[in-house]
Write a protein that holds these residues in place. Structure first.
Motif, mmCIF file in Angstrom:
data_model
loop_
_atom_site.group_PDB
_atom_site.id
_atom_site.type_symbol
_atom_site.label_atom_id
_atom_site.label_comp_id
_atom_site.label_asym_id
_atom_site.label_seq_id
_atom_site.Cartn_x
_atom_site.Cartn_y
_atom_site.Cartn_z
ATOM 1 N N SER A 124 17.203 43.241 -55.861
ATOM 2 C CA SER A 124 18.354 44.136 -55.936
ATOM 3 C C SER A 124 18.418 45.032 -54.707
ATOM 4 C CB SER A 124 18.261 44.993 -57.197
ATOM 5 O OG SER A 124 17.164 45.898 -57.078
ATOM 6 N N SER A 125 19.465 45.796 -54.594
ATOM 7 C CA SER A 125 19.614 46.699 -53.450
ATOM 8 C C SER A 125 18.586 47.826 -53.482
ATOM 9 C CB SER A 125 21.026 47.287 -53.428
ATOM 10 O OG SER A 125 21.287 47.983 -54.642
ATOM 11 N N TYR A 161 11.756 46.229 -50.091
ATOM 12 C CA TYR A 161 11.709 45.048 -49.230
ATOM 13 C C TYR A 161 10.641 45.192 -48.152
ATOM 14 C CZ TYR A 161 15.962 43.192 -51.313
ATOM 15 O OH TYR A 161 16.888 42.675 -52.195
ATOM 16 N N SER A 168 16.493 41.930 -46.686
ATOM 17 C CA SER A 168 17.125 42.960 -47.512
ATOM 18 C C SER A 168 17.887 42.277 -48.636
ATOM 19 C CB SER A 168 18.082 43.805 -46.659
ATOM 20 O OG SER A 168 19.211 43.024 -46.268
ATOM 21 N N SER A 169 18.631 43.059 -49.404
ATOM 22 C CA SER A 169 19.392 42.480 -50.514
ATOM 23 C C SER A 169 20.483 41.541 -50.021
ATOM 24 C CB SER A 169 20.014 43.590 -51.364
ATOM 25 O OG SER A 169 20.893 44.385 -50.571
ATOM 26 N N SER A 170 20.856 41.666 -48.763
ATOM 27 C CA SER A 170 21.952 40.838 -48.231
ATOM 28 C C SER A 170 21.558 40.002 -47.021
ATOM 29 C CB SER A 170 23.139 41.730 -47.851
ATOM 30 O OG SER A 170 22.751 42.691 -46.883
#
Length: 203
Positions: free
Chosen positions: A136-137, A141, A145-147
């Motif tokens: 998740s955001s 990490y 990252s989340s993206s």
């Protein structure tokens, strides 16, 4: 009689003056020869070096000391397709013999095999299940990252140092590995392995 008085007075005055001079010399000599008492004390200490060692485990391999081969993270990635994630966890801890804690950092990622250029990954520190929900955001990490994902041959630009206690302080990592989007069709049927190196530094 008068002839003898004057020399007597002179001798008496001279003698008194000589005595006074001697007293002054004695006084000066006494002041510079005074001494102080002295004493010495010694302190001794015993010193023992601390111990900091790591060991690791995975889903398929029990705890192993990091001074030997360590645990190998195996990603069940048979039949990977672009953007289809495979997840695997890795645990790292200080040994029972460790007397100090420290920090653990992912310092190297080394891929090998024909599929290597098409692989990418991300990783988080988590105590939860190692699946898509771990990324998740708000996750911690250590890579990506989340993206975003990192190429299989790279690590985080600014390495994330994670504190670990001692003895038997544990860190749980979850890896998300996939073939990047838009990978060329020539990668079909190819294979690769990725070796991640974690470095521990004692406090």
């Amino acid at each position: 009689m008068r002839k003898h008085v004057k020399p007597l007075r002179h001798r008496t005055f001279t003698r008194v003056r000589a005595v006074l001079a001697g007293a002054l010399v004695l006084g000066v000599g006494a002041s510079v020869t005074l001494a102080s008492w002295s004493d010495s004390e010694y302190a001794a200490g015993q010193f023992t070096a601390s111990t900091f060692r790591l060991e690791s485990s995975t889903e398929t391999i029990a705890w192993r000391d990091s001074t030997s081969t360590g645990a190998s993270l195996v990603v069940n990635a048979t039949g990977l397709s672009p953007e289809a994630s495979k997840f695997a966890w890795l645990k790292i801890r200080t040994t029972a013999a460790s007397t100090v804690g420290g920090k653990v950092t992912l310092t190297r990622s080394t891929p090998d095999g024909d599929l290597s250029p098409a692989l990418e990954y991300r990783a988080v520190l988590t105590d939860a299940a190692c699946d898509s929900s771990a990324f998740s955001s708000a996750a911690a990490y250590i890579a990506g990252s989340s993206s975003t994902y990192l190429p299989a041959a790279s690590v985080q630009g600014t390495p994330v140092a994670v504190p670990v206690g001692a003895p038997l302080g544990e860190l749980h990592y979850c890896f998300d590995v996939r073939i990047k989007a838009g990978a060329d069709n020539s990668y079909q049927g190819k294979g690769a392995t990725v070796t991640w190196l974690f470095t521990g530094t004692s406090d």
